[in-house]
Design a protein around this motif. Structure first.
Motif, PDB file in Angstrom:
ATOM      1  N   GLU A 347      71.446  -9.064  42.977  1.00  9.08           N
ATOM      2  CA  GLU A 347      72.112 -10.358  42.853  1.00  9.08           C
ATOM      3  C   GLU A 347      73.545 -10.201  42.375  1.00  9.08           C
ATOM      4  OE1 GLU A 347      68.159 -13.120  42.004  1.00  9.08           O
ATOM      5  OE2 GLU A 347      69.848 -13.154  40.605  1.00  9.08           O
ATOM      6  N   GLU A 375      75.506 -14.173  50.608  1.00  8.90           N
ATOM      7  CA  GLU A 375      75.252 -14.761  49.285  1.00  8.90           C
ATOM      8  C   GLU A 375      74.529 -16.093  49.417  1.00  8.90           C
ATOM      9  OE1 GLU A 375      77.891 -17.098  46.033  1.00  8.90           O
ATOM     10  OE2 GLU A 375      78.686 -15.121  46.597  1.00  8.90           O
ATOM     11  N   TYR A 378      70.854 -15.963  50.592  1.00 15.13           N
ATOM     12  CA  TYR A 378      69.908 -15.537  49.550  1.00 15.13           C
ATOM     13  C   TYR A 378      69.715 -16.628  48.484  1.00 15.13           C
ATOM     14  CZ  TYR A 378      67.987 -12.935  45.594  1.00 15.13           C
ATOM     15  OH  TYR A 378      67.207 -12.527  44.547  1.00 15.13           O
ATOM     16  N   PHE A 379      70.799 -17.215  47.988  1.00 12.42           N
ATOM     17  CA  PHE A 379      70.706 -18.092  46.829  1.00 12.42           C
ATOM     18  C   PHE A 379      70.350 -19.529  47.164  1.00 12.42           C
ATOM     19  CE2 PHE A 379      73.271 -14.692  44.850  1.00 12.42           C
ATOM     20  CZ  PHE A 379      72.563 -14.526  43.665  1.00 12.42           C
ATOM     21  N   PRO A 392      68.409 -17.128  37.823  1.00 12.40           N
ATOM     22  CA  PRO A 392      69.073 -15.983  38.458  1.00 12.40           C
ATOM     23  C   PRO A 392      68.871 -14.697  37.671  1.00 12.40           C
ATOM     24  CG  PRO A 392      70.538 -17.881  38.368  1.00 12.40           C
ATOM     25  CD  PRO A 392      69.351 -18.233  37.543  1.00 12.40           C
TER      26      PRO A 392
END
Length: 819
Positions: A347, A375, A378-379, A392
């Motif tokens: 991450e 990014e 994924y998030f 996170p």
């Protein structure tokens, strides 16, 4: 000339100091009977000035081991400082900043300040304005912002809750000093005090799990020194550094001011790189030989030395403790396995390109890049799902291995990364990650430099939380690193983090002391020799002496309590337990309670204050003796004591308890008066007007044990008191709304059943007592008087004619009262 060593000692109730001169054993002197020592400073070579946490102040002659003068401040204070000539002292409160100037040795207050006002030259004028004056001027206290340094413009939003009231700026500001470093007088008489304040910083979204995103905010913090001229009542704010931190309070205040007031020591807000010469002889040289490449920079925690004689100037940054996974503080008990570390690294790798782009001011290019797409892919799904909640993994960056790696990444982007963070160039996710990094940096930095003690005006010693010690100088010299160790085991015995810093105390010459976890340790620091490897030198073991362990400390505390008790106001000696001697003692105690209640009451606890042959004669004991005596003189003495107590607590309705935390102070006295007096003196009703009915379970139980004739409970004065107490308990919700449940009122119920004609007088007494207390029954306002009265009516047994008649009377009289 003797060199006196002063050691403050706090007991459970009072406090004392231990005085030694290097030749004889320590002698203990009780200082405050009612509070712990808040601060202590020297006045010349043979006196010291002490401050208590209950605004007490005392001047002590160390040669004679005597208290010269005691006094009490008019406002709370955290720290004290004494002028070089020993003529005056300043006691100041830190948040908000309040200043009191005291004349020595009278300890009389000669000036007081609570505000500053901007002047044309950028300095500030010290002022004192009370609540009424501020309200009349249209600038109430809670609308005045804290100072933001030498700026003439007004700041209206430096606190989340603050709205600046005046239409036209008036230049008024509050001050916030820092508690960690002591203010110091310079040779020219000016006072140098550390300050810190913060304003609202950058904001970002930290949770998208709900329909409305949740935001958070960092604080923009400024620290520096305030230079105060007491003769002209002027103050200049000298800003040292400014940084953005996610926490409410800064970990990077002015940590210490040199004894001469010319230099300030501050933890550096950025890692410090050890110079190339030091690395050539250390880890870096070996890696270059093995791998043929330049290793990561050798970073260290640092201290900044600032010259504050004029405009603050950073003279040097000293790296004194290495920053790597092995030396970082374990800031909590969490341990992460390899899979969790891999997830966190993944991450961090996804969000870090955005951080790099922000530092390079090319965030627009990055938002259109492949890295940004990866990014978001994924998030986004994780941040928007309802359950399970997403936390996170990059928030674990404080873990030592991750933190050391991440700090290297930031340092490679910019040599001063944390103080120059381009927040405006980051997206929410990058800000959230950077905030986690800064939180870790704060926690690790706090442990790296726990406490500072000065040897002389230009050399100081730094204690880290892991028990390492290092001597440094303002000129930049760095001494060897020493690891304090137990002489028996050869290890540091206190590896667990403490909630409070271990204070390093300079005793004399090169002798020091610390008190971790109720142990008192002392050690002698070897002469300073410059370290050849800067911040990377391996610590050299240095054995400490265990002067006192936990058992010895506990024994000392008991001794201090005994000494403090002997000087407590209200410590009244009686020659015997005969009623006449007790009565005389209570008259004396009443005078003490009326005039010195603050010194008799310790942390809202009433301490036994009649003493016979060194042993306390408690309130219950002397009340039983006087109740058995039954004389008018006994009743008058008890009434005088109770009245004095009520007068002393009239302004501040203070609930005071015996040390058992169950018995209300003067409760036994009131019951003795109930047994002795018919009718009751007015002081008994006054006492129960202020009863803490939410916590007092002692009074109903004591009523059950009250030994008076049954017909006495039916007399108007005692019946009124019983009803008042029953209504108080009903309104707390702690008991059912049965007016006859407690306080021997079942006897009244029996009498009512025998004689229903009592219902009229009883109903009027209930309504009078309920209405009379309405303003104090704040916890029953939702029901109101009518609601509480209806609950009492419903608690009566309508099947019994006498109680049904009482219910009718209550409803009828309630309507009349309301009309």
């Amino acid at each position: 000339m003797n060199v006196f060593v002063v050691r403050p000692i706090n007991g459970t109730l009072g406090s004392a100091i231990a005085i030694s001169d290097g030749f004889a054993e320590e002698q203990k002197l009780a200082i405050f009977a009612d509070a712990r020592i808040q601060d202590c400073t020297r006045v010349g070579d043979d006196r010291c000035l002490l401050l208590s946490n209950k605004m007490g102040i005392a001047l002590v002659d160390l040669s004679s081991r005597q208290v010269i003068k005691r006094g009490r401040l008019k406002q709370a204070a955290d720290r004290i400082a004494v002028s070089r000539d020993g003529r005056r002292a300043v006691a100041y409160h830190c948040n908000p900043g309040l200043i009191a100037v005291l004349e020595i040795p009278t300890l009389q207050e000669s000036a007081r300040y609570n505000l500053i006002q901007t002047q044309q030259d950028g300095a500030f004028q010290l002022l004192h304005r009370d609540h009424d004056v501020l309200n009349k001027s249209g600038a109430p206290w809670d609308s005045i912002p804290f100072s933001d340094g030498p700026l003439r413009g007004e700041a209206g939003a430096d606190q989340f809750w603050l709205t600046y009231a005046p239409v036209e700026p008036n230049g008024l500001r509050r001050i916030r000093f820092d508690r960690g470093a002591r203010a110091t007088f310079r040779a020219d008489g000016q006072l140098v005090a550390p300050f810190e304040f913060s304003v609202n910083g950058p904001e970002w979204v930290w949770s998208r799990q709900h329909n409305k995103a949740i935001t958070t905010m960092a604080r923009d913090t400024t620290v520096g020194v305030a230079v105060i001229d007491l003769d002209t009542a002027r103050l200049e704010m000298q800003v040292i550094q400014r940084q953005i931190e996610p926490s409410v309070y800064t970990t990077f205040p002015v940590q210490s001011i040199s004894p001469d007031g010319t230099h300030a020591i501050v933890r550096t807000f950025d890692p410090v790189a050890v110079d190339s010469d030091a690395r050539e002889h250390g880890l870096g040289g070996r890696l270059r030989q093995l791998f043929g490449r330049e290793p990561d920079a050798a970073l260290a925690f640092g201290l900044g030395v600032w010259d504050v004689t004029d405009k603050p100037r950073l003279t040097r940054s000293i790296g004194f403790k290495p920053l790597n996974a092995e030396t970082l503080r374990r800031i909590n008990t969490l341990r992460f396995n390899d899979a969790e570390l891999a997830e966190a690294r993944k991450e961090i790798g996804l969000v870090f390109p955005g951080v790099e782009a922000g530092f390079a001011s090319r965030e627009g290019e990055w938002r259109a890049s492949r890295e940004k797409q990866l990014e978001d892919t994924y998030f986004d799904p994780l941040e928007t799902r309802e359950a399970p909640a997403f936390n996170p993994a990059f928030g674990r960056v404080h873990f030592p291995i991750l933190f050391a790696e991440t700090t290297q990444l930031f340092w490679k982007l910019r040599p001063r990364p944390f103080s120059t963070l381009p927040w405006d160039h980051f997206d929410d996710r990058q800000r959230c990650f950077v905030a986690s990094v800064l939180n870790g940096w704060s926690a690790h930095s706090a442990g790296s430099a726990d406490s500072i003690a000065w040897i002389v005006h230009d050399r100081f010693v730094v204690l880290s939380r892991d028990g390492t010690i290092r001597e440094l100088s303002i000129a930049g010299d760095v001494g060897q690193t020493y690891q304090l160790v137990d002489p028996k085991t050869g290890t540091w015995s206190f590896p667990e983090p403490s909630l409070f810093p271990h204070e390093l105390v300079h005793l004399h010459d090169r002798a020091f002391a610390i008190t971790p976890f109720n142990h008192r340790l002392e050690f002698d620091l070897p002469p300073m020799t410059a370290s050849s490897v800067g911040g990377l030198g391996a610590p050299i073991p240095l054995a400490y002496r265990v002067v006192a362990d936990v058992a010895a400390q506990n024994a000392e505390v008991k001794r201090i309590d005994s000494l403090a008790e002997a000087i407590r106001r209200g410590y009244v000696k009686i020659g015997s337990k005969e009623p006449a001697r007790i009565i005389a003692g209570l008259h004396e105690l009443a005078r003490e309670a009326r005039e010195h209640l603050d010194e008799i009451v310790v942390d809202d606890r009433w301490l036994p204050t009649l003493h016979y042959r060194g042993k306390a004669v408690g309130e219950t004991e002397f009340c039983d003796i006087l109740a058995a005596d039954g004389s008018d003189a006994a009743a008058r003495a008890l009434d005088e004591l109770l009245t004095a107590f009520l007068d002393a607590t009239a302004v501040r309705r203070q609930n005071v308890w015996h040390p058992d935390d169950v018995t209300p102070t003067m409760g036994p006295v009131t019951f003795a008066l109930i047994r002795l007096c018919d009718p009751l003196p007015p002081s008994v009703a006054r006492f129960y007007d202020r009863r803490d009915m939410s916590h007092d379970t002692w009074t109903p139980e004591e009523f059950e044990r009250l030994d008076v004739p049954k017909d006495r409970f039916l007399s108007p004065d005692l019946l009124t008191l019983q009803i008042r107490l029953a209504i108080q308990d009903i309104c707390t919700g702690n008991v059912k709304a049965d007016i006859f449940a407690l306080y021997r009122l079942p006897l009244v119920r029996e009498a009512l059943h025998v004689d229903p004609s009592r219902s009229a007088n009883l109903a009027q007494a209930i309504i009078d007592q309920l209405s009379g207390q309405a303003s104090d029954l704040g916890w029953a306002t939702s029901a109101g008087v009518a609601g509480v009265l209806e609950a009492i009516v419903e608690g009566l047994d309508a099947g019994i004619p006498a109680e049904a008649a009482l219910a009718d009377e209550l409803r009828r009289r309630s309507k009349v009262a309301n009309s």
